[in-house]
Design a protein around this motif. Sequence first.
Motif, PDB file in Angstrom:
ATOM      1  N   SER A  40       0.837  -1.103  -0.113  1.00 23.02           N
ATOM      2  CA  SER A  40       0.111   0.104   0.013  1.00 23.02           C
ATOM      3  C   SER A  40       0.900   1.443   0.021  1.00 23.02           C
ATOM      4  O   SER A  40       2.119   1.115   0.393  1.00 23.02           O
ATOM      5  CB  SER A  40      -0.901   0.000   1.219  1.00 23.02           C
ATOM      6  N   GLY A  41       0.341   2.134  -0.237  1.00 23.22           N
ATOM      7  CA  GLY A  41       0.986   3.646  -0.244  1.00 23.22           C
ATOM      8  C   GLY A  41       1.417   3.711   1.159  1.00 23.22           C
ATOM      9  O   GLY A  41       2.665   4.381   1.371  1.00 23.22           O
ATOM     10  N   SER A  42       0.593   3.528   2.250  1.00 23.89           N
ATOM     11  CA  SER A  42       1.099   3.886   3.781  1.00 23.89           C
ATOM     12  C   SER A  42       2.265   2.965   3.931  1.00 23.89           C
ATOM     13  O   SER A  42       3.258   3.826   4.506  1.00 23.89           O
ATOM     14  CB  SER A  42      -0.187   3.586   4.577  1.00 23.89           C
ATOM     15  N   GLU A  43       2.283   1.753   3.563  1.00 22.85           N
ATOM     16  CA  GLU A  43       3.603   1.011   3.997  1.00 22.85           C
ATOM     17  C   GLU A  43       4.663   1.285   3.047  1.00 22.85           C
ATOM     18  O   GLU A  43       5.833   1.522   3.485  1.00 22.85           O
ATOM     19  CB  GLU A  43       3.134  -0.536   3.553  1.00 22.85           C
ATOM     20  N   GLY A  75       0.092  17.916   4.061  1.00 25.62           N
ATOM     21  CA  GLY A  75       0.498  16.574   3.325  1.00 25.62           C
ATOM     22  C   GLY A  75      -0.254  15.615   3.687  1.00 25.62           C
ATOM     23  O   GLY A  75      -0.677  15.360   4.876  1.00 25.62           O
ATOM     24  N   TYR A  76      -0.240  14.642   2.842  1.00 23.98           N
ATOM     25  CA  TYR A  76      -0.825  13.241   3.260  1.00 23.98           C
ATOM     26  C   TYR A  76       0.087  12.052   2.541  1.00 23.98           C
ATOM     27  O   TYR A  76       0.267  11.909   1.560  1.00 23.98           O
ATOM     28  CB  TYR A  76      -2.281  12.912   2.414  1.00 23.98           C
ATOM     29  N   HIS A  77       0.492  11.262   3.590  1.00 24.10           N
ATOM     30  CA  HIS A  77       1.296  10.139   3.639  1.00 24.10           C
ATOM     31  C   HIS A  77       0.904   8.850   3.797  1.00 24.10           C
ATOM     32  O   HIS A  77       1.387   7.995   4.523  1.00 24.10           O
ATOM     33  CB  HIS A  77       2.634  10.558   3.966  1.00 24.10           C
ATOM     34  N   GLY A  78      -0.688   8.536   3.929  1.00 24.67           N
ATOM     35  CA  GLY A  78      -1.095   7.589   4.326  1.00 24.67           C
ATOM     36  C   GLY A  78      -1.307   7.629   5.907  1.00 24.67           C
ATOM     37  O   GLY A  78      -1.271   8.716   6.750  1.00 24.67           O
ATOM     38  N   VAL A  79      -1.592   6.380   6.399  1.00 21.84           N
ATOM     39  CA  VAL A  79      -2.036   6.405   7.671  1.00 21.84           C
ATOM     40  C   VAL A  79      -1.382   5.670   8.977  1.00 21.84           C
ATOM     41  O   VAL A  79      -1.876   5.216   9.744  1.00 21.84           O
ATOM     42  CB  VAL A  79      -3.647   5.675   7.828  1.00 21.84           C
ATOM     43  N   ALA A 124       2.123   3.331  -5.517  1.00 22.98           N
ATOM     44  CA  ALA A 124       1.114   2.495  -4.982  1.00 22.98           C
ATOM     45  C   ALA A 124       0.017   2.453  -6.135  1.00 22.98           C
ATOM     46  O   ALA A 124       0.369   2.732  -7.415  1.00 22.98           O
ATOM     47  CB  ALA A 124       0.689   2.455  -3.571  1.00 22.98           C
ATOM     48  N   LYS A 125      -1.253   2.394  -5.822  1.00 16.67           N
ATOM     49  CA  LYS A 125      -2.265   2.664  -6.560  1.00 16.67           C
ATOM     50  C   LYS A 125      -1.973   2.431  -8.253  1.00 16.67           C
ATOM     51  O   LYS A 125      -2.582   1.111  -8.624  1.00 16.67           O
ATOM     52  CB  LYS A 125      -2.574   3.948  -6.662  1.00 16.67           C
ATOM     53  N   GLY A 126      -1.534   3.008  -9.036  1.00 16.29           N
ATOM     54  CA  GLY A 126      -1.523   3.010 -10.490  1.00 16.29           C
ATOM     55  C   GLY A 126      -0.915   1.759 -10.685  1.00 16.29           C
ATOM     56  O   GLY A 126      -0.583   1.353 -11.819  1.00 16.29           O
ATOM     57  N   VAL A 185       7.825  14.936   0.585  1.00 16.15           N
ATOM     58  CA  VAL A 185       6.659  15.919   0.206  1.00 16.15           C
ATOM     59  C   VAL A 185       6.056  14.941  -1.092  1.00 16.15           C
ATOM     60  O   VAL A 185       6.665  14.218  -1.753  1.00 16.15           O
ATOM     61  CB  VAL A 185       7.190  17.229  -0.568  1.00 16.15           C
ATOM     62  N   GLU A 186       4.750  15.335  -1.288  1.00 22.36           N
ATOM     63  CA  GLU A 186       4.032  14.883  -2.268  1.00 22.36           C
ATOM     64  C   GLU A 186       4.350  15.842  -3.632  1.00 22.36           C
ATOM     65  O   GLU A 186       4.169  17.082  -3.530  1.00 22.36           O
ATOM     66  CB  GLU A 186       2.497  14.864  -2.353  1.00 22.36           C
ATOM     67  N   PRO A 187       4.855  15.442  -4.679  1.00 17.66           N
ATOM     68  CA  PRO A 187       5.352  16.604  -5.636  1.00 17.66           C
ATOM     69  C   PRO A 187       3.782  17.326  -5.908  1.00 17.66           C
ATOM     70  O   PRO A 187       3.802  18.781  -6.073  1.00 17.66           O
ATOM     71  CB  PRO A 187       5.316  15.630  -7.119  1.00 17.66           C
ATOM     72  N   PHE A 229       9.935  11.790  -2.674  1.00 16.17           N
ATOM     73  CA  PHE A 229       8.882  12.059  -3.436  1.00 16.17           C
ATOM     74  C   PHE A 229       7.910  11.007  -3.142  1.00 16.17           C
ATOM     75  O   PHE A 229       7.975   9.743  -3.666  1.00 16.17           O
ATOM     76  CB  PHE A 229       9.005  12.349  -4.766  1.00 16.17           C
ATOM     77  N   ASP A 230       6.759  11.348  -2.512  1.00 20.77           N
ATOM     78  CA  ASP A 230       5.541  10.522  -2.416  1.00 20.77           C
ATOM     79  C   ASP A 230       4.732  10.592  -3.611  1.00 20.77           C
ATOM     80  O   ASP A 230       4.079  11.396  -3.845  1.00 20.77           O
ATOM     81  CB  ASP A 230       4.762  10.773  -1.133  1.00 20.77           C
ATOM     82  N   GLU A 231       4.808   9.679  -4.501  1.00 19.34           N
ATOM     83  CA  GLU A 231       4.289   9.897  -5.693  1.00 19.34           C
ATOM     84  C   GLU A 231       3.069   8.589  -5.661  1.00 19.34           C
ATOM     85  O   GLU A 231       2.769   8.136  -6.879  1.00 19.34           O
ATOM     86  CB  GLU A 231       5.190   9.261  -6.961  1.00 19.34           C
ATOM     87  N   VAL A 232       2.589   8.459  -4.607  1.00 14.70           N
ATOM     88  CA  VAL A 232       1.472   7.365  -4.711  1.00 14.70           C
ATOM     89  C   VAL A 232       0.261   7.688  -5.556  1.00 14.70           C
ATOM     90  O   VAL A 232      -0.249   6.917  -6.267  1.00 14.70           O
ATOM     91  CB  VAL A 232       0.982   7.372  -3.434  1.00 14.70           C
ATOM     92  N   ILE A 233      -0.013   9.070  -5.528  1.00 18.45           N
ATOM     93  CA  ILE A 233      -0.994   9.557  -6.800  1.00 18.45           C
ATOM     94  C   ILE A 233      -0.495  10.053  -7.810  1.00 18.45           C
ATOM     95  O   ILE A 233      -1.237  10.147  -9.027  1.00 18.45           O
ATOM     96  CB  ILE A 233      -2.016  10.521  -6.188  1.00 18.45           C
ATOM     97  N   CYS A 234       0.841  10.610  -7.848  1.00 15.28           N
ATOM     98  CA  CYS A 234       1.165  11.555  -9.174  1.00 15.28           C
ATOM     99  C   CYS A 234       1.898  10.331 -10.062  1.00 15.28           C
ATOM    100  O   CYS A 234       2.175  10.567 -11.192  1.00 15.28           O
ATOM    101  CB  CYS A 234       2.415  12.345  -8.488  1.00 15.28           C
TER     102      CYS A 234
HETATM  103  C1  LIG Z   1       0.394  10.726  -1.361  1.00 14.55           C
HETATM  104  C2  LIG Z   1      -0.106   9.458  -0.843  1.00 14.55           C
HETATM  105  N1  LIG Z   1       0.682   8.741   0.131  1.00 14.55           N
HETATM  106  C3  LIG Z   1       0.100   7.848   0.631  1.00 14.55           C
HETATM  107  C4  LIG Z   1      -1.115   7.359   0.504  1.00 14.55           C
HETATM  108  C5  LIG Z   1      -1.773   6.076   1.253  1.00 14.55           C
HETATM  109  O1  LIG Z   1      -1.846   5.111   0.393  1.00 14.55           O
HETATM  110  P1  LIG Z   1      -2.682   3.775   0.613  1.00 14.55           P
HETATM  111  O2  LIG Z   1      -3.877   4.179   1.064  1.00 14.55           O
HETATM  112  O3  LIG Z   1      -2.385   2.795  -0.244  1.00 14.55           O
HETATM  113  O4  LIG Z   1      -2.154   3.365   1.990  1.00 14.55           O
HETATM  114  C6  LIG Z   1      -1.758   8.151  -0.242  1.00 14.55           C
HETATM  115  C7  LIG Z   1      -3.338   7.713  -0.520  1.00 14.55           C
HETATM  116  O5  LIG Z   1      -4.159   8.453  -0.989  1.00 14.55           O
HETATM  117  C8  LIG Z   1      -1.372   9.108  -0.892  1.00 14.55           C
HETATM  118  O6  LIG Z   1      -2.373   9.966  -1.835  1.00 14.55           O
END
Ligand SMILES: Cc1ncc(COP(=O)(O)O)c(C=O)c1O
Length: 444
Positions: A118-121, A151-155, A287-289, A225-227, A258-263
């Motif tokens: 996952s993105g959080s991991e 910023g959002y970097h998961g949970v 993650a995601k894509g 950071v998220e770009p 760079f947290d590119e989980v959505i980018c």
């Molecule tokens: C930039 C970013 N990092 C991390 C995450 C967390 O990903 P996940 O929900 O797969 O744990 C997200 C989820 O939207 C995100 O947008």
Amino acid sequence: MADNTARQLATDVPDLEAYWMPFTGNRYFKKNPRLIARASGMHCWTHEGARLLDAVAGLWCCNAGHCHPKIVEAIQRQAETLDYAMAFQLGHPTVFELANKLTAMAPRGIDYAFFVNSGSEAVDTALKIALAWHRLRGDGARTRLIGRARGYHGVGFGGISVGGMSPNRKMFAAMLPGVDHLPATHNLEHNAYSRGLPKWGAHLADELENIIALHDASTIAAVIVEPIAGSAGVLLPPEGYLKRLREICDRHGILLIFDEVICGFGRTGAAFASTRFDVTPDLITLAKGLTSGTVPMGAVLASAQIYDTFMTGPEGAIEFFHGYTYSGHPLAAAAGCATLDVYEDEGLFERARSLETTLEDALHSLKGEPNVIDIRNFGLIGAVELESMDGQPTARAMNIFRRCFDDGVIIRTTGDTLAFSPPLIIDEAQIAETVECVRNALRA
Ligand SMILES: Cc1ncc(COP(=O)(O)O)c(C=O)c1O
């Protein structure tokens, strides 16, 4: 792609009580359920058979469109061949194949992939790599991590510590120690209705120098950071901002993540935001894509410099005490390989780039509609920010979400911002359909 619109659904709704839903108003949902029973390409169908245009790719993840037949087939084939192989001390061919494909797409110098679920991991893994890397180099006093407000970097605990969204943090005690935050880059006074990257605000990166002056560089391990920040409302980096962050990190021996989980994976009109913005970080979280949302999977991409630092000590010894039972799971790896092939074979990153101005023009045509206070966009990402209702933050955007859903389009809300992140297979007519649906909802 198979279009099975004709097939009607008659899914019975199960008892909804036992499932504790994530990031959801459980009681409201269970009284007003919105169940997605089936999906194909750009569309989803509710359990009642209503067809919906998906303008957010699930949750920023189904970049190749839903149920792409090549990805589905690869998952089916893998499930029949190898369900699981021990992830520690054993491997399986597909995950090595995926690492090769993924690093071949990555910016130059980013040569290694560590898989997670996952993105959080991915974020927690990247933070641990950064801390361990400094320690391995004899710089173990570098323990501070710098994130950014909004910023959002998961949970995970690492992710919420460096993250900057107060509702995600305030219930969970002190989190990681030694974390500081850059200011957010969003500023309506200077940048409202920007098309593409805002012009004002590169100097906000210089705030990192102040944070360094406060703590001393010798205590700071990494900046994350998220770009482009997604979950806090689609916040764009001002022109030149990311380059400046890179320069400051380089000057002070700080790793840049760079947290590119959505980018990642075409969202910005290139394989990665790092490529589109021509700024190469030391670590990239994904993650995601990566699997177009089909099977959970995340990854951390690392530079050779980082990987090589870990590859010391006795050859048989474990170099990084970290990993998950399902790291590089065969089904996820098969889905990932097929997804990356689809992106390439169908030219989806180029397609996203070519649709960027169509989405931009369509979204900006909403300027002047009731309660709209900003519109912003980049790649196939868009946002329309609304004036909050007095004393009821988030309510206005949620009303628009519900109205659009009832009218046949799925959008996403964060705070009072409407967010758009369609599958990269979207066409011009579907962009227009999305925006007209939002326009009607705003007027209503
Ligand atoms: C930039 C970013 N990092 C991390 C995450 C967390 O990903 P996940 O929900 O797969 O744990 C997200 C989820 O939207 C995100 O947008």
